[in-house]
Write an enzyme that holds these catalytic residues in place. Structure first.
Site, PDB file in Angstrom:
ATOM      1  N   HIS A 195     -20.495 -29.310   0.875  1.00  0.00           N
ATOM      2  CA  HIS A 195     -20.266 -27.967   1.217  1.00  0.00           C
ATOM      3  C   HIS A 195     -19.543 -26.976   0.385  1.00  0.00           C
ATOM      4  CE1 HIS A 195     -18.709 -25.286   4.432  1.00  0.00           C
ATOM      5  NE2 HIS A 195     -19.987 -25.215   4.592  1.00  0.00           N
ATOM      6  N   ASP A 222     -23.438 -14.689  11.440  1.00  0.00           N
ATOM      7  CA  ASP A 222     -24.755 -15.235  11.229  1.00  0.00           C
ATOM      8  C   ASP A 222     -25.869 -15.172  12.475  1.00  0.00           C
ATOM      9  OD1 ASP A 222     -24.455 -16.886   8.578  1.00  0.00           O
ATOM     10  OD2 ASP A 222     -22.715 -18.043   9.641  1.00  0.00           O
ATOM     11  N   LYS A 280     -22.174 -25.697  -1.720  1.00  0.00           N
ATOM     12  CA  LYS A 280     -23.022 -24.991  -0.889  1.00  0.00           C
ATOM     13  C   LYS A 280     -22.286 -23.448  -0.697  1.00  0.00           C
ATOM     14  CE  LYS A 280     -24.130 -22.981   2.973  1.00  0.00           C
ATOM     15  NZ  LYS A 280     -23.247 -22.045   3.794  1.00  0.00           N
ATOM     16  N   ASP A 318     -25.450 -14.352  18.879  1.00  0.00           N
ATOM     17  CA  ASP A 318     -27.050 -14.617  18.950  1.00  0.00           C
ATOM     18  C   ASP A 318     -27.474 -15.937  19.250  1.00  0.00           C
ATOM     19  OD1 ASP A 318     -25.642 -15.690  16.625  1.00  0.00           O
ATOM     20  OD2 ASP A 318     -27.752 -16.382  16.086  1.00  0.00           O
ATOM     21  N   ARG A 333     -22.503 -29.997   9.956  1.00  0.00           N
ATOM     22  CA  ARG A 333     -23.763 -30.196   9.897  1.00  0.00           C
ATOM     23  C   ARG A 333     -24.208 -31.188   8.956  1.00  0.00           C
ATOM     24  NH1 ARG A 333     -25.580 -24.460   9.407  1.00  0.00           N
ATOM     25  NH2 ARG A 333     -24.389 -24.440  11.476  1.00  0.00           N
ATOM     26  N   THR A 351     -18.218 -18.630  12.771  1.00  0.00           N
ATOM     27  CA  THR A 351     -17.954 -20.074  12.366  1.00  0.00           C
ATOM     28  C   THR A 351     -18.129 -20.198  10.777  1.00  0.00           C
ATOM     29  OG1 THR A 351     -18.660 -20.983  14.246  1.00  0.00           O
ATOM     30  CG2 THR A 351     -19.081 -22.289  12.587  1.00  0.00           C
ATOM     31  N   GLU A 363     -29.399 -17.444   8.013  1.00  0.00           N
ATOM     32  CA  GLU A 363     -29.715 -18.861   8.096  1.00  0.00           C
ATOM     33  C   GLU A 363     -30.991 -19.424   7.165  1.00  0.00           C
ATOM     34  OE1 GLU A 363     -27.697 -20.883   9.046  1.00  0.00           O
ATOM     35  OE2 GLU A 363     -26.466 -20.108  10.548  1.00  0.00           O
ATOM     36  N   GLY A 371     -20.853 -24.870  11.910  1.00  0.00           N
ATOM     37  CA  GLY A 371     -20.087 -25.467  10.881  1.00  0.00           C
ATOM     38  C   GLY A 371     -20.882 -26.155   9.700  1.00  0.00           C
ATOM     39  N   GLY A 372     -21.234 -25.551   8.375  1.00  0.00           N
ATOM     40  CA  GLY A 372     -22.031 -26.333   7.603  1.00  0.00           C
ATOM     41  C   GLY A 372     -21.356 -27.559   7.245  1.00  0.00           C
ATOM     42  N   ASP A 380     -20.193 -11.753  15.797  1.00  0.00           N
ATOM     43  CA  ASP A 380     -20.705 -12.731  14.958  1.00  0.00           C
ATOM     44  C   ASP A 380     -21.283 -12.399  13.915  1.00  0.00           C
ATOM     45  OD1 ASP A 380     -21.323 -15.550  14.590  1.00  0.00           O
ATOM     46  OD2 ASP A 380     -23.564 -14.854  15.336  1.00  0.00           O
TER      47      ASP A 380
END
Ligand code: XBP
Ligand code: MG
Length: 235
Positions: A80, A12, A83, A177, A57, A121, A19, A53-54, A10
């Site tokens: 997004h 993040d 971002k 994580d 979110r 993701t 994050e 998923g931003g 993974d």
């Protein structure tokens, strides 16, 4: 004990600390540029991370603040995109760094010829430059949230990595994580080891075979060394 066929990471919270001082900062800059009053402080952002998923979110946040679903989705998509561009700059400026013990683990796996892949993701537009900048050319298959319809805890991203490798989950280990990540990896049939961080320390990681604070932890290092000893590769 079985050897290691491959390791899937993974991104993040696992490969990198991204994050709190990465994505969160980029989301807030996008809000500001758009003239919106919304800001995510460190604690608020932690509470939002269960939505993977931003874009999703953002949409959920905007909807909860009272916007109609369609409007929330459209505005979330615009925010997004911006971002993602801001996150790319943070990556290129070197603000996103590897978590403790990760460089050593990657070197060790590389030295033993264990193939490494990525299942995230996150969005490809920042994931690719991040992997290049922080780790160089270490990963074979990289599947991101941009390529799969369902994000973690769906196993889709892990199943897509296995599909591209043309292999089953036997002997393949996922490193994660978060609760969403552990659920995704184990639902794909993978053995999963987890390192947690300040945002995921209270997540339910109980489906993971091993849980440690980071990859520098002696129990984590020993777990991989045992498996590497059992890994016989053709000369
Ligand atoms: C990571 C995510 C991502 C990032 C933000 O989860 O859920 O959405 O928070 O990146 P995991 P994007 O570590 O389980 O893959 O804005 O690109 O989605
Ligand atoms: Mg993660």
């Amino acid at each position: 004990m079985t050897g290691l066929e491959a390791v899937i990471f993974d991104v993040d919270g696992t490969l990198v600390d991204s994050e709190r001082d990465g994505h969160r900062v980029a989301f807030n800059a996008a809000f500001e540029e758009a003239g919106l009053p919304d800001r995510w402080d460190v604690t608020t952002y932690g509470g939002l991370l269960s939505t993977a998923g931003g874009g999703k979110r953002l949409a959920r946040w905007l909807e909860r603040a009272g916007r109609p679903a369609d409007e929330a989705r459209e505005l979330a998509a615009v925010l997004h995109e911006r971002k993602t561009a801001i996150m790319r700059v943070l990556v290129e400026e070197g603000h996103i760094r590897a978590r403790p013990g990760i460089h050593r683990l990657i070197d060790e796996l590389d030295n033993h010829g264990v193939p490494m892949h990525v299942a995230t993701t996150g969005t490809r537009a920042w994931v690719e430059p991040l992997l290049d900048r922080v780790f160089g050319d270490r990963f074979g298959v990289v599947v991101t949230g941009t390529e799969v319809p369902d994000l973690k805890p769906s196993p889709a991203v892990y199943l897509e990595v296995l599909h591209r490798l043309g292999t089953g989950p036997e002997g393949v280990v996922a490193v994660e994580d978060s609760a969403n990540g552990v659920r995704a990896a184990t639902a794909a049939g993978l053995v999963c080891v987890a390192t947690y961080n300040t945002y995921t320390r209270d997540d339910d990681l109980s489906a993971a075979t091993l849980v440690t604070p980071d990859a520098a932890d002696p129990a984590f290092t020993a777990w991989f060394r045992d498996r590497l000893r059992a890994t016989v590769r053709p000369a």
